[in-house]
Design a protein around this motif. Structure first.
Motif, PDB file in Angstrom:
ATOM      1  N   ARG A 165      42.377  26.564 -11.737  1.00 40.56           N
ATOM      2  CA  ARG A 165      41.193  27.167 -12.361  1.00 40.56           C
ATOM      3  C   ARG A 165      39.933  26.417 -11.948  1.00 40.56           C
ATOM      4  N   ALA A 166      39.987  25.084 -11.943  1.00 32.98           N
ATOM      5  CA  ALA A 166      38.823  24.291 -11.521  1.00 32.98           C
ATOM      6  C   ALA A 166      38.473  24.606 -10.066  1.00 32.98           C
ATOM      7  N   PHE A 167      39.476  24.753  -9.239  1.00 30.94           N
ATOM      8  CA  PHE A 167      39.267  25.111  -7.840  1.00 30.94           C
ATOM      9  C   PHE A 167      38.536  26.450  -7.722  1.00 30.94           C
ATOM     10  N   LEU A 168      38.987  27.450  -8.496  1.00 31.75           N
ATOM     11  CA  LEU A 168      38.343  28.760  -8.464  1.00 31.75           C
ATOM     12  C   LEU A 168      36.896  28.695  -8.945  1.00 31.75           C
ATOM     13  N   VAL A 169      36.628  27.934  -9.982  1.00 29.23           N
ATOM     14  CA  VAL A 169      35.267  27.810 -10.500  1.00 29.23           C
ATOM     15  C   VAL A 169      34.363  27.162  -9.463  1.00 29.23           C
ATOM     16  N   ILE A 170      34.811  26.077  -8.859  1.00 29.25           N
ATOM     17  CA  ILE A 170      34.004  25.383  -7.840  1.00 29.25           C
ATOM     18  C   ILE A 170      33.774  26.281  -6.638  1.00 29.25           C
ATOM     19  N   LEU A 171      34.796  26.995  -6.216  1.00 29.98           N
ATOM     20  CA  LEU A 171      34.677  27.910  -5.081  1.00 29.98           C
ATOM     21  C   LEU A 171      33.680  29.029  -5.387  1.00 29.98           C
ATOM     22  N   THR A 172      33.754  29.580  -6.584  1.00 31.86           N
ATOM     23  CA  THR A 172      32.846  30.656  -6.983  1.00 31.86           C
ATOM     24  C   THR A 172      31.409  30.156  -7.067  1.00 31.86           C
ATOM     25  N   LEU A 173      31.210  28.973  -7.659  1.00 30.65           N
ATOM     26  CA  LEU A 173      29.862  28.400  -7.727  1.00 30.65           C
ATOM     27  C   LEU A 173      29.296  28.132  -6.336  1.00 30.65           C
ATOM     28  N   SER A 174      30.144  27.675  -5.430  1.00 25.94           N
ATOM     29  CA  SER A 174      29.696  27.422  -4.057  1.00 25.94           C
ATOM     30  C   SER A 174      29.219  28.705  -3.394  1.00 25.94           C
ATOM     31  N   PHE A 175      29.992  29.782  -3.569  1.00 24.68           N
ATOM     32  CA  PHE A 175      29.582  31.063  -3.008  1.00 24.68           C
ATOM     33  C   PHE A 175      28.291  31.556  -3.657  1.00 24.68           C
ATOM     34  N   GLY A 176      28.151  31.353  -4.963  1.00 27.17           N
ATOM     35  CA  GLY A 176      26.932  31.759  -5.662  1.00 27.17           C
ATOM     36  C   GLY A 176      25.721  31.007  -5.160  1.00 27.17           C
ATOM     37  N   ILE A 177      25.859  29.699  -4.986  1.00 25.37           N
ATOM     38  CA  ILE A 177      24.754  28.877  -4.485  1.00 25.37           C
ATOM     39  C   ILE A 177      24.388  29.291  -3.063  1.00 25.37           C
ATOM     40  N   LEU A 178      25.398  29.504  -2.217  1.00 27.48           N
ATOM     41  CA  LEU A 178      25.121  29.948  -0.842  1.00 27.48           C
ATOM     42  C   LEU A 178      24.415  31.297  -0.812  1.00 27.48           C
ATOM     43  N   THR A 194      15.864  32.215   1.282  1.00 22.58           N
ATOM     44  CA  THR A 194      15.318  31.879   2.598  1.00 22.58           C
ATOM     45  C   THR A 194      15.221  33.091   3.509  1.00 22.58           C
ATOM     46  N   GLY A 195      15.759  34.205   3.086  1.00 24.49           N
ATOM     47  CA  GLY A 195      15.714  35.418   3.901  1.00 24.49           C
ATOM     48  C   GLY A 195      16.699  35.412   5.055  1.00 24.49           C
ATOM     49  N   THR A 196      17.708  34.559   4.970  1.00 22.08           N
ATOM     50  CA  THR A 196      18.719  34.477   6.014  1.00 22.08           C
ATOM     51  C   THR A 196      19.657  35.676   5.915  1.00 22.08           C
ATOM     52  N   LYS A 197      20.030  36.199   7.075  1.00 27.00           N
ATOM     53  CA  LYS A 197      20.964  37.317   7.098  1.00 27.00           C
ATOM     54  C   LYS A 197      22.352  36.814   6.690  1.00 27.00           C
ATOM     55  N   ILE A 198      22.987  37.562   5.805  1.00 26.53           N
ATOM     56  CA  ILE A 198      24.326  37.185   5.333  1.00 26.53           C
ATOM     57  C   ILE A 198      25.350  37.877   6.219  1.00 26.53           C
ATOM     58  N   SER A 199      26.240  37.085   6.793  1.00 25.60           N
ATOM     59  CA  SER A 199      27.225  37.637   7.726  1.00 25.60           C
ATOM     60  C   SER A 199      28.363  38.345   6.989  1.00 25.60           C
ATOM     61  N   SER A 200      29.067  39.158   7.739  1.00 30.24           N
ATOM     62  CA  SER A 200      30.201  39.876   7.150  1.00 30.24           C
ATOM     63  C   SER A 200      31.339  38.909   6.795  1.00 30.24           C
ATOM     64  N   ALA A 201      31.446  37.787   7.495  1.00 33.42           N
ATOM     65  CA  ALA A 201      32.475  36.785   7.195  1.00 33.42           C
ATOM     66  C   ALA A 201      32.292  36.241   5.777  1.00 33.42           C
ATOM     67  N   PHE A 202      31.021  36.114   5.344  1.00 39.17           N
ATOM     68  CA  PHE A 202      30.734  35.649   3.987  1.00 39.17           C
ATOM     69  C   PHE A 202      31.323  36.617   2.966  1.00 39.17           C
ATOM     70  N   PHE A 203      31.117  37.915   3.191  1.00 43.47           N
ATOM     71  CA  PHE A 203      31.617  38.917   2.250  1.00 43.47           C
ATOM     72  C   PHE A 203      33.140  39.030   2.284  1.00 43.47           C
ATOM     73  N   ILE A 204      33.733  38.809   3.439  1.00 40.06           N
ATOM     74  CA  ILE A 204      35.189  38.798   3.529  1.00 40.06           C
ATOM     75  C   ILE A 204      35.757  37.625   2.727  1.00 40.06           C
ATOM     76  N   ALA A 205      35.147  36.448   2.888  1.00 40.81           N
ATOM     77  CA  ALA A 205      35.589  35.272   2.139  1.00 40.81           C
ATOM     78  C   ALA A 205      35.348  35.458   0.642  1.00 40.81           C
ATOM     79  N   LEU A 206      34.228  36.081   0.289  1.00 37.76           N
ATOM     80  CA  LEU A 206      33.929  36.346  -1.116  1.00 37.76           C
ATOM     81  C   LEU A 206      34.947  37.314  -1.720  1.00 37.76           C
ATOM     82  N   SER A 207      35.353  38.301  -0.945  1.00 41.06           N
ATOM     83  CA  SER A 207      36.364  39.234  -1.455  1.00 41.06           C
ATOM     84  C   SER A 207      37.706  38.521  -1.670  1.00 41.06           C
ATOM     85  N   ALA A 208      38.018  37.534  -0.845  1.00 41.22           N
ATOM     86  CA  ALA A 208      39.239  36.748  -1.042  1.00 41.22           C
ATOM     87  C   ALA A 208      39.167  35.959  -2.349  1.00 41.22           C
TER      88      ALA A 208
END
Length: 153
Positions: A105-118, A125-139
């Motif tokens: 559970r702690a792992f999932l929370v840290i992983l989710t917060l990391s994705f949220g911060i990114l 910053t207006g950076t384009k978000i790659s499709s790899a980010f969304f694939i990892a987020l869906s995982a």
């Protein structure tokens, strides 16, 4: 630890069990067993831990061999243990599932917060978000769904 395919057989007597794997033989009494683990999945696994801190682990994989005889032995072994120790049972350990581990559970929370911060940084910053980010987020979302459905069980 190297796994070696070996043929063997086992016998259960009144007071002892003998497991013979080609060049190795283990004989022990039912009363020597401290706890045991049985797993009936694609692989059939029997892990015995003894009071003298030794252990024996035997796995029969349906990918490599016929598992029905070993499965029958394991079921008979468990019936015999339950019969013999009905008043003071031997501890049976269930294999720990991935979602049962304390750190998951702690792992999932840290992983989710990391994705949220990114995601916030990328939007700010207006950076384009790659499709790899969304694939990892869906995982990660899939892991949360599996974790929550497991907790409901």
């Amino acid at each position: 630890m190297k796994k070696i395919k070996r043929n063997g057989f086992a016998t259960m007597n009144n007071d002892t069990i003998e497991i013979i794997l080609e060049d190795e033989s283990v004989v022990f009494s039912y009363h020597d067993i401290k706890n045991y683990t049985l797993s009936f999945n694609q692989n059939i696994a029997l892990v015995l831990e003894f009071k003298n801190e030794n252990s024996v682990s035997i796995v029969s994989s349906s990918s490599f061999c016929e598992t029905s005889k070993f499965e029958l032995f394991c079921r008979e072994f468990e019936c015999e243990i339950l019969k013999r120790f009905s008043e003071e049972p031997i501890k049976k350990e269930n294999p720990t599932k991935f979602f049962e581990k304390k750190w998951f559970r702690a792992f999932l929370v840290i992983l989710t917060l990391s994705f949220g911060i990114l995601l916030v940084i990328a939007i700010a910053t207006g950076t384009k978000i790659s499709s790899a980010f969304f694939i990892a987020l869906s995982a990660v979302i899939t892991l949360w769904v599996r974790y929550s459905s497991f907790k409901k069980e």
